[in-house]
Design a protein around this motif. Structure first.
Motif, PDB file in Angstrom:
ATOM      1  N   GLY A  17      -3.991  -3.120  33.603  1.00  0.00           N
ATOM      2  CA  GLY A  17      -3.455  -3.942  32.525  1.00  0.00           C
ATOM      3  C   GLY A  17      -4.547  -4.795  31.878  1.00  0.00           C
ATOM      4  N   ILE A  18      -4.453  -4.955  30.580  1.00  0.00           N
ATOM      5  CA  ILE A  18      -5.395  -5.790  29.839  1.00  0.00           C
ATOM      6  C   ILE A  18      -4.606  -6.965  29.278  1.00  0.00           C
ATOM      7  N   VAL A  19      -4.909  -8.186  29.747  1.00  0.00           N
ATOM      8  CA  VAL A  19      -4.170  -9.363  29.319  1.00  0.00           C
ATOM      9  C   VAL A  19      -5.151 -10.445  28.879  1.00  0.00           C
ATOM     10  N   ALA A  20      -4.862 -11.064  27.743  1.00  0.00           N
ATOM     11  CA  ALA A  20      -5.695 -12.152  27.232  1.00  0.00           C
ATOM     12  C   ALA A  20      -5.114 -13.493  27.643  1.00  0.00           C
ATOM     13  N   VAL A  21      -5.996 -14.474  27.815  1.00  0.00           N
ATOM     14  CA  VAL A  21      -5.519 -15.823  28.131  1.00  0.00           C
ATOM     15  C   VAL A  21      -4.778 -16.409  26.940  1.00  0.00           C
ATOM     16  N   PHE A  29      -1.191 -14.267  27.919  1.00  0.00           N
ATOM     17  CA  PHE A  29      -0.539 -15.031  28.985  1.00  0.00           C
ATOM     18  C   PHE A  29       0.115 -16.300  28.443  1.00  0.00           C
ATOM     19  N   SER A  30      -0.563 -16.989  27.512  1.00  0.00           N
ATOM     20  CA  SER A  30      -0.022 -18.247  26.997  1.00  0.00           C
ATOM     21  C   SER A  30       1.138 -18.042  26.033  1.00  0.00           C
ATOM     22  N   ASN A  42       3.035 -12.064  34.127  1.00  0.00           N
ATOM     23  CA  ASN A  42       3.510 -12.400  35.472  1.00  0.00           C
ATOM     24  C   ASN A  42       4.484 -11.357  36.003  1.00  0.00           C
ATOM     25  N   ALA A  43       5.263 -10.754  35.104  1.00  0.00           N
ATOM     26  CA  ALA A  43       6.283  -9.796  35.533  1.00  0.00           C
ATOM     27  C   ALA A  43       5.692  -8.431  35.873  1.00  0.00           C
ATOM     28  N   ILE A  44       4.789  -7.926  35.022  1.00  0.00           N
ATOM     29  CA  ILE A  44       4.314  -6.555  35.191  1.00  0.00           C
ATOM     30  C   ILE A  44       3.048  -6.449  36.014  1.00  0.00           C
ATOM     31  N   ALA A  45       2.252  -7.534  36.126  1.00  0.00           N
ATOM     32  CA  ALA A  45       0.960  -7.457  36.807  1.00  0.00           C
ATOM     33  C   ALA A  45       1.077  -6.983  38.253  1.00  0.00           C
ATOM     34  N   THR A  84      -8.284 -20.361  31.923  1.00  0.00           N
ATOM     35  CA  THR A  84      -8.608 -19.067  32.521  1.00  0.00           C
ATOM     36  C   THR A  84      -8.363 -19.083  34.027  1.00  0.00           C
ATOM     37  N   LEU A  85      -8.798 -20.128  34.700  1.00  0.00           N
ATOM     38  CA  LEU A  85      -8.574 -20.224  36.149  1.00  0.00           C
ATOM     39  C   LEU A  85      -7.089 -20.321  36.476  1.00  0.00           C
ATOM     40  N   ARG A  86      -6.337 -21.017  35.606  1.00  0.00           N
ATOM     41  CA  ARG A  86      -4.892 -21.096  35.840  1.00  0.00           C
ATOM     42  C   ARG A  86      -4.229 -19.722  35.716  1.00  0.00           C
TER      43      ARG A  86
END
Length: 584
Positions: free
Chosen positions: A410-414, A526-527, A533-536, A556-558
């Motif tokens: 998966g590719i997810v941006a902050v 993510f924001s 959170n569901a698919i990761a 990013t750390l969050r």
């Protein structure tokens, strides 16, 4: 999706976390990086100080300084050491006389400075107001106390007001003159500052003349006092001489004792000699009163200054540049230390312990978006795929992950706008070119950039496949012989990512792994959505995408901690939109 963006200089950087409790030493590379990143702060601050200095230099009233030199002839006697000491004391006294209120006041009256606005301006300056405020002194006259004492403005005498104005002019002039001894010589220099060159010359010359007049007046006054004392002394000597002559004449008429006669004759001669000497001194003293001579002589009159003495433009500009540079560096260091934005790969690597952090630099070249076309539309495969140089290194890293059975990534941006959709698309293209059967899935329900760019007119998509697994054969569009794209479809209530996490759909990642060697899923930022959170947890791994200079390290750390808490495996991070100088 900004599929037109060209990336270059991709460099996967596997960085080890720093040792706990240790501080990495400051290197030349760190300092050069600091200057490259914060040069604008230093330049802007220096320019601001230079602008203020330039404004002051251009708007400040110029001040011109003229100097007059006088030579002093000390009237001293004694041994050489005594003369040297007496000469120094004499010249120091003359310097104080030149600074006296009589000399300065005479200059004010002679030049009419008590009517010059530069010397008797009644409005206190901002500096004077600040000084008075700090000292607790009011700049306004105390009219109540003056009226109570009977000296208020209505009862003030005109001459008292004139004296106050003259005193103010004298005080102002004292701050504008300088009197000094030139080295160890007997020459003194009188300098005067004014707003015009001619006024400076006039003040310097007039001060010298007033000093000479003061010196002459002091010598005449001393001679007058000495003359008065000599007159009294001559009268006494005259009476003594008359008495001695009378005694000698009386004894001579009847000389009985020759020794007594000789004594009277000697006393009379002594009285006569003292009287004559005193009379000569009295004559000289009267001559000094009538024709006094000064101890000082002008040897060099003031000349018109060719340039202004203040403000010193070169010195002020140089000082402003030095101060601006120092303040700029200090502000840049404060900004650099307190900047929580991601600007270097080690910020993420050291804080999160990721196995690798990749830096993508945006190229300066841009072109129109290249649109993927399904196979069979008549376009050549070379022209159909947008080639973005520099993604090979990142793709090679992903291939290495696939060998470890990391197939579904998966590719997810902050934050939105970080370019996660572009990176997912390019990874899929490069993977397919390597010969791997690749599937690109658009699961970004918040902003389906891939679907709008690659398959804007598709009638079926991921949403439909979740309800009917057999539709994947028609919904997955073949872009090349080794690459297929599954668009998003029409999202209604629940996003596809959340439905996939329920494991109650007709689409199974286990079935997809049997057909494809690599599967890349574009997930909403993510924001902006909870889809990550569901698919990761259902994926083999997740790549977190950040934007250089925009995404916060704390955010990013969050994101990384949150995804790890739900059971996702974070494969690495990508810092997108980095400037090209980051690779120099």
């Amino acid at each position: 999706m900004t599929s037109s963006t060209i990336f270059s200089g991709v460099s996967p950087l596997p960085l080890a976390a720093a040792a706990p409790g240790g501080n990495s030493p400051l290197t030349l590379r760190d300092m050069l990086f600091f200057l490259r990143m914060r040069w604008l702060w230093v330049l802007a601050t220096t320019f601001a100080f230079l602008a203020m200095a330039g404004t002051y230099v251009l708007t400040a009233d110029p001040t011109f300084v003229a100097s007059t030199q006088l030579v002093i002839v000390p009237q001293v006697s004694g041994s050489e050491a005594q003369r040297a000491f007496a000469e120094d004391a004499f010249i120091e006294g003359q310097l104080e006389i030149a600074r006296s209120s009589d000399v300065v006041g005479g200059t004010v009256r002679a030049l009419g400075l008590d009517t010059d606005p530069d010397f008797v301006d009644q409005t206190p300056s901002l500096q004077d107001r600040a000084k008075n405020w700090l000292m607790g002194i009011s700049s306004e006259p105390d009219t109540e106390s003056q009226e109570a004492a009977g000296t208020g403005p209505r009862q003030a005498q005109p001459h008292a007001e004139d004296e106050r104005i003259q005193d103010r002019a004298i005080a102002t002039l004292l701050n504008m003159i300088g009197i000094r001894r030139v080295g160890s010589s007997t020459i003194i220099e009188i300098s005067a500052a004014a707003s015009t060159p001619q006024r400076a010359v006039d003040i310097a010359d007039m001060l010298a003349r007033q000093y000479i007049q003061k010196n002459i007046a002091m010598k005449a006054n001393a001679s007058r006092q000495y003359s008065e004392w000599l007159e009294r002394f001559v009268s006494e000597q005259q009476r003594g001489l008359a008495e001695a002559a009378s005694a000698l004449a009386s004894f001579t008429s009847n000389p009985r004792d020759q020794f007594k006669l000789a004594e009277l004759q000697s006393a009379t001669d002594a009285r006569r000699s003292l009287y004559e000497n005193t009379l000569n001194q009295l004559t000289e003293a009267r001559q000094r009163i009538t024709y006094p001579v000064s101890d000082a002589t002008i040897v060099s009159r003031a000349t018109l200054p060719l340039s202004k003495a203040r403000p010193r433009s070169t010195l002020i500009i140089a000082f402003a540049a030095a101060v601006g540079l120092g303040v700029g560096l200090a502000l840049a260091m404060i900004r650099h230390v307190g900047d929580r934005r991601i600007i270097r790969p080690h910020q993420i690597a050291e804080a999160s312990g990721l196995p690798f952090v990749t830096l993508l630099a945006t190229s300066r070249k841009t072109h129109l978006p290249a649109r993927f076309l399904p196979a069979g539309t008549g376009s050549s495969s070379t022209a159909a795929y947008p080639v973005i140089p520099g993604m090979a290194e990142l793709s090679a890293t992903v291939v290495g992950l696939r060998r470890k059975r990391r197939v579904v990534i998966g590719i997810v941006a902050v934050d939105p706008g970080s370019g996660a959709s572009t990176i997912a698309c390019e990874l899929a293209v490069l993977s397919s070119r390597s010969g791997a059967h690749t599937l690109l899935i658009d699961a970004a329900a918040q902003k389906s950039s891939l679907s709008k760019s690659i398959a804007p007119h598709s009638s079926t998509g991921l949403v439909d496949v979740l309800d009917n697994g057999e539709l994947i054969q028609t919904a997955a569009l073949p872009l090349t012989s080794t690459l297929k794209f599954l668009p998003l479809g029409k999202v209604e209530a629940v996003t596809p990512a959340i439905r996939l996490s329920s494991r109650r759909t007709q689409l199974s990642f286990a079935d997809l792994r049997k057909e494809f060697d690599a599967i890349f899923i574009d997930i909403s930022a993510f924001s902006a959505s909870p889809d990550a959170n569901a698919i990761a947890p259902e994926l083999d791994g997740v790549l977190v995408v950040t934007s250089h200079g925009r995404t916060s390290i704390d955010d990013t750390l969050r994101v990384i901690d949150t995804l790890r808490n739900v059971g996702a495996e974070i494969l690495g991070a990508v810092i997108n939109h980095a400037p090209e100088r980051m690779h120099s």
